[in-house]
Design a protein around this motif. Structure first.
Motif, PDB file in Angstrom:
ATOM      1  N   LEU A 198       3.408 111.837  29.429  1.00  0.00           N
ATOM      2  CA  LEU A 198       4.289 113.133  29.808  1.00  0.00           C
ATOM      3  C   LEU A 198       4.635 112.753  31.405  1.00  0.00           C
ATOM      4  CD1 LEU A 198       2.401 116.324  28.974  1.00  0.00           C
ATOM      5  CD2 LEU A 198       4.182 114.407  27.603  1.00  0.00           C
ATOM      6  N   SER A 199       5.661 112.362  31.098  1.00  0.00           N
ATOM      7  CA  SER A 199       6.372 112.026  33.457  1.00  0.00           C
ATOM      8  C   SER A 199       8.002 113.588  33.028  1.00  0.00           C
ATOM      9  CB  SER A 199       6.927 111.436  33.558  1.00  0.00           C
ATOM     10  OG  SER A 199       7.684 111.497  34.530  1.00  0.00           O
ATOM     11  N   VAL A 200       7.276 114.053  34.270  1.00  0.00           N
ATOM     12  CA  VAL A 200       8.550 115.154  34.573  1.00  0.00           C
ATOM     13  C   VAL A 200       8.657 114.960  35.889  1.00  0.00           C
ATOM     14  CG1 VAL A 200       9.359 117.290  35.056  1.00  0.00           C
ATOM     15  CG2 VAL A 200       8.000 116.699  32.481  1.00  0.00           C
ATOM     16  N   ASN A 201      10.115 115.070  35.724  1.00  0.00           N
ATOM     17  CA  ASN A 201      10.690 114.661  37.764  1.00  0.00           C
ATOM     18  C   ASN A 201       9.933 113.751  38.490  1.00  0.00           C
ATOM     19  OD1 ASN A 201      12.324 116.463  37.021  1.00  0.00           O
ATOM     20  ND2 ASN A 201      11.490 117.799  37.829  1.00  0.00           N
ATOM     21  N   ASN A 202       9.581 112.623  38.169  1.00  0.00           N
ATOM     22  CA  ASN A 202       9.388 112.077  39.187  1.00  0.00           C
ATOM     23  C   ASN A 202       9.529 109.922  38.180  1.00  0.00           C
ATOM     24  OD1 ASN A 202       7.407 110.583  36.917  1.00  0.00           O
ATOM     25  ND2 ASN A 202       5.824 112.448  37.760  1.00  0.00           N
ATOM     26  N   ILE A 203      10.588 110.338  37.090  1.00  0.00           N
ATOM     27  CA  ILE A 203      10.677 109.044  37.154  1.00  0.00           C
ATOM     28  C   ILE A 203      12.070 108.082  38.580  1.00  0.00           C
ATOM     29  CG2 ILE A 203      12.441 107.669  35.482  1.00  0.00           C
ATOM     30  CD1 ILE A 203      11.305 109.996  33.867  1.00  0.00           C
ATOM     31  N   GLN A 204      12.604 108.934  39.073  1.00  0.00           N
ATOM     32  CA  GLN A 204      13.253 108.615  39.721  1.00  0.00           C
ATOM     33  C   GLN A 204      12.581 107.877  41.323  1.00  0.00           C
ATOM     34  OE1 GLN A 204      12.830 111.639  39.085  1.00  0.00           O
ATOM     35  NE2 GLN A 204      13.502 113.265  40.939  1.00  0.00           N
ATOM     36  N   LEU A 205      11.596 108.294  41.382  1.00  0.00           N
ATOM     37  CA  LEU A 205      11.107 108.283  42.740  1.00  0.00           C
ATOM     38  C   LEU A 205      10.202 106.401  41.840  1.00  0.00           C
ATOM     39  CD1 LEU A 205       9.187 111.636  43.568  1.00  0.00           C
ATOM     40  CD2 LEU A 205      11.263 109.805  44.246  1.00  0.00           C
ATOM     41  N   TRP A 206       9.606 105.830  40.371  1.00  0.00           N
ATOM     42  CA  TRP A 206       9.288 104.863  40.489  1.00  0.00           C
ATOM     43  C   TRP A 206      10.114 103.806  40.932  1.00  0.00           C
ATOM     44  CZ3 TRP A 206       8.608 105.700  34.478  1.00  0.00           C
ATOM     45  CH2 TRP A 206       7.576 107.029  33.916  1.00  0.00           C
ATOM     46  N   PRO A 207       9.287 102.743  42.027  1.00  0.00           N
ATOM     47  CA  PRO A 207      10.071 101.492  42.645  1.00  0.00           C
ATOM     48  C   PRO A 207      10.116 100.434  41.709  1.00  0.00           C
ATOM     49  CG  PRO A 207       7.385 101.971  42.947  1.00  0.00           C
ATOM     50  CD  PRO A 207       7.634 103.207  42.018  1.00  0.00           C
ATOM     51  N   ASP A 208       9.605 100.580  40.751  1.00  0.00           N
ATOM     52  CA  ASP A 208      10.372  99.703  39.140  1.00  0.00           C
ATOM     53  C   ASP A 208      10.432  99.998  38.212  1.00  0.00           C
ATOM     54  OD1 ASP A 208       9.791  97.578  37.836  1.00  0.00           O
ATOM     55  OD2 ASP A 208       9.201  96.080  38.982  1.00  0.00           O
ATOM     56  N   ARG A 209      10.930 100.508  37.826  1.00  0.00           N
ATOM     57  CA  ARG A 209      11.101 101.496  36.319  1.00  0.00           C
ATOM     58  C   ARG A 209      10.889 100.993  35.236  1.00  0.00           C
ATOM     59  NH1 ARG A 209      16.152 105.737  35.649  1.00  0.00           N
ATOM     60  NH2 ARG A 209      17.368 103.808  35.077  1.00  0.00           N
ATOM     61  N   THR A 210      11.679  99.526  34.869  1.00  0.00           N
ATOM     62  CA  THR A 210      10.607  98.623  34.007  1.00  0.00           C
ATOM     63  C   THR A 210       9.307  98.203  34.426  1.00  0.00           C
ATOM     64  OG1 THR A 210      12.663  97.349  34.579  1.00  0.00           O
ATOM     65  CG2 THR A 210      11.003  95.471  33.540  1.00  0.00           C
ATOM     66  N   ALA A 211       8.810  98.088  35.078  1.00  0.00           N
ATOM     67  CA  ALA A 211       7.646  97.630  35.099  1.00  0.00           C
ATOM     68  C   ALA A 211       6.186  98.892  34.666  1.00  0.00           C
ATOM     69  CB  ALA A 211       6.560  97.170  36.177  1.00  0.00           C
ATOM     70  N   ALA A 212       7.147 100.216  35.086  1.00  0.00           N
ATOM     71  CA  ALA A 212       6.415 101.069  34.735  1.00  0.00           C
ATOM     72  C   ALA A 212       6.536 101.915  33.551  1.00  0.00           C
ATOM     73  CB  ALA A 212       7.396 102.742  35.220  1.00  0.00           C
ATOM     74  N   LEU A 213       7.687 102.118  32.378  1.00  0.00           N
ATOM     75  CA  LEU A 213       8.116 101.810  31.541  1.00  0.00           C
ATOM     76  C   LEU A 213       7.277 100.290  30.423  1.00  0.00           C
ATOM     77  CD1 LEU A 213      11.355 102.428  30.991  1.00  0.00           C
ATOM     78  CD2 LEU A 213      10.040 104.082  30.591  1.00  0.00           C
ATOM     79  N   ALA A 214       6.816  99.242  30.770  1.00  0.00           N
ATOM     80  CA  ALA A 214       6.274  98.571  31.033  1.00  0.00           C
ATOM     81  C   ALA A 214       4.137  98.855  30.081  1.00  0.00           C
ATOM     82  CB  ALA A 214       5.711  96.989  30.485  1.00  0.00           C
ATOM     83  N   GLU A 215       4.076  99.701  31.512  1.00  0.00           N
ATOM     84  CA  GLU A 215       2.742  99.703  31.381  1.00  0.00           C
ATOM     85  C   GLU A 215       2.401 101.119  30.336  1.00  0.00           C
ATOM     86  OE1 GLU A 215      -1.289 101.169  33.365  1.00  0.00           O
ATOM     87  OE2 GLU A 215      -0.002  98.755  32.561  1.00  0.00           O
ATOM     88  N   LEU A 216       3.123 101.624  30.603  1.00  0.00           N
ATOM     89  CA  LEU A 216       3.190 103.859  29.735  1.00  0.00           C
ATOM     90  C   LEU A 216       3.470 103.045  27.599  1.00  0.00           C
ATOM     91  CD1 LEU A 216       5.256 105.902  31.591  1.00  0.00           C
ATOM     92  CD2 LEU A 216       3.567 105.617  31.906  1.00  0.00           C
ATOM     93  N   ARG A 217       4.076 102.061  27.756  1.00  0.00           N
ATOM     94  CA  ARG A 217       3.942 101.430  26.385  1.00  0.00           C
ATOM     95  C   ARG A 217       2.521 100.495  25.732  1.00  0.00           C
ATOM     96  NH1 ARG A 217       4.669  97.169  23.243  1.00  0.00           N
ATOM     97  NH2 ARG A 217       6.217  97.117  21.391  1.00  0.00           N
ATOM     98  N   ARG A 218       2.356 100.042  27.404  1.00  0.00           N
ATOM     99  CA  ARG A 218       1.173  99.525  27.192  1.00  0.00           C
ATOM    100  C   ARG A 218      -0.033 100.568  26.455  1.00  0.00           C
ATOM    101  NH1 ARG A 218      -3.368  98.692  29.145  1.00  0.00           N
ATOM    102  NH2 ARG A 218      -3.031  99.592  31.533  1.00  0.00           N
ATOM    103  N   VAL A 219      -0.303 101.687  27.333  1.00  0.00           N
ATOM    104  CA  VAL A 219      -1.730 102.136  27.108  1.00  0.00           C
ATOM    105  C   VAL A 219      -0.836 103.370  25.292  1.00  0.00           C
ATOM    106  CG1 VAL A 219      -1.821 102.259  29.741  1.00  0.00           C
ATOM    107  CG2 VAL A 219      -0.593 103.834  28.747  1.00  0.00           C
ATOM    108  N   LEU A 220       0.081 103.572  25.595  1.00  0.00           N
ATOM    109  CA  LEU A 220       0.043 104.212  24.334  1.00  0.00           C
ATOM    110  C   LEU A 220       0.008 103.541  22.871  1.00  0.00           C
ATOM    111  CD1 LEU A 220       4.036 106.216  24.167  1.00  0.00           C
ATOM    112  CD2 LEU A 220       1.907 106.959  24.262  1.00  0.00           C
ATOM    113  N   ARG A 221      -0.360 103.987  21.979  1.00  0.00           N
ATOM    114  CA  ARG A 221      -0.986 103.727  20.580  1.00  0.00           C
ATOM    115  C   ARG A 221      -0.159 103.745  20.075  1.00  0.00           C
ATOM    116  NH1 ARG A 221      -5.717 108.078  21.321  1.00  0.00           N
ATOM    117  NH2 ARG A 221      -7.513 106.867  21.834  1.00  0.00           N
ATOM    118  N   PRO A 222      -0.225 102.225  19.342  1.00  0.00           N
ATOM    119  CA  PRO A 222       1.229 102.686  17.700  1.00  0.00           C
ATOM    120  C   PRO A 222       0.919 104.067  17.423  1.00  0.00           C
ATOM    121  CG  PRO A 222      -0.093 100.768  17.115  1.00  0.00           C
ATOM    122  CD  PRO A 222      -0.617 101.630  18.664  1.00  0.00           C
ATOM    123  N   GLY A 223       2.605 103.940  16.973  1.00  0.00           N
ATOM    124  CA  GLY A 223       2.646 105.914  17.016  1.00  0.00           C
ATOM    125  C   GLY A 223       3.271 106.523  17.820  1.00  0.00           C
ATOM    126  N   GLY A 224       2.111 106.579  19.380  1.00  0.00           N
ATOM    127  CA  GLY A 224       2.498 106.899  19.999  1.00  0.00           C
ATOM    128  C   GLY A 224       3.609 107.322  20.856  1.00  0.00           C
TER     129      GLY A 224
END
Length: 194
Positions: free
Chosen positions: A116-142
């Motif tokens: 979950l993330s609320v009202n901080n995406i606009q502050l991520w310096p690298d949205r591509t890297a952040a989304l890759a990291e969040l995909r990495r830590v999620l289980r399949p089906g997460g």
């Protein structure tokens, strides 16, 4: 944004500290509460989930998630906000608040059912890297659930939707949500890790 305005926004909301951080934390607790609770509702937590919360700020949504999930880990770059979130969730033994960022959570691969993330995406310096990291830590089906102020979202809803798809998520849905109070319109996205 550069200059004093960028400095002030970072001190109040990006990495809250000092007097501006205290003011930013109070504004976040009040202004983000409806969106925080909405995202937790959308997660449909049953009590069995492992949840990662990115940028919990003063912990309104973190508390709501902690009351509904088996275990919740929060990643927060601001020491002031980590302390505020820890105080708010002190009675919950299943909540841990750690230093980190969306780009570097420090969490193991495939360890969470929900992010979950609320009202901080606009502050991520690298949205591509952040989304890759969040995909990495999620289980399949997460499930990934994002919500942010639409007016401050670089690329708008369409850009967020495209970035989430490009990061390898599936079943991506993006919509606008208006908080019942006087809050600003939120761009919200729900997606699944295949």
């Amino acid at each position: 944004m550069s200059g004093f305005a960028g400095f002030a926004l970072d001190r109040a909301f990006g990495h809250p500290r000092g007097l501006l951080g205290a003011l930013g934390g109070a504004l976040m607790a009040c202004g983000n509460a409806a969106a925080e609770r909405q995202v937790v509702r959308l997660a449909r937590l049953t009590g069995a989930e492992q949840v990662l919360v990115i940028g919990p700020g003063p912990g309104i949504g973190l508390l709501a998630a902690g009351e509904r999930a088996d275990r919740v880990v929060a990643i927060e770059p601001s020491q002031r906000m980590r302390h505020a979130a820890e105080r708010r969730c002190a009675a919950l033994r299943n909540v841990t608040v750690l230093d980190g960022t969306a780009e570097a959570t420090g969490q193991p691969d495939a360890s969470f059912d929900v992010v979950l993330s609320v009202n901080n995406i606009q502050l991520w310096p690298d949205r591509t890297a952040a989304l890759a990291e969040l995909r990495r830590v999620l289980r399949p089906g997460g499930v990934l659930l994002l919500s942010t102020h639409e007016r401050w979202l670089p690329g708008g809803r369409a850009g967020l939707h495209a970035d989430v798809r490009t990061a390898g998520f599936v079943e991506v849905q993006t919509w606008a949500w208006q908080p019942p109070s006087r809050g600003t319109t939120q761009a919200q996205t729900r997606a699944t890790r295949p």
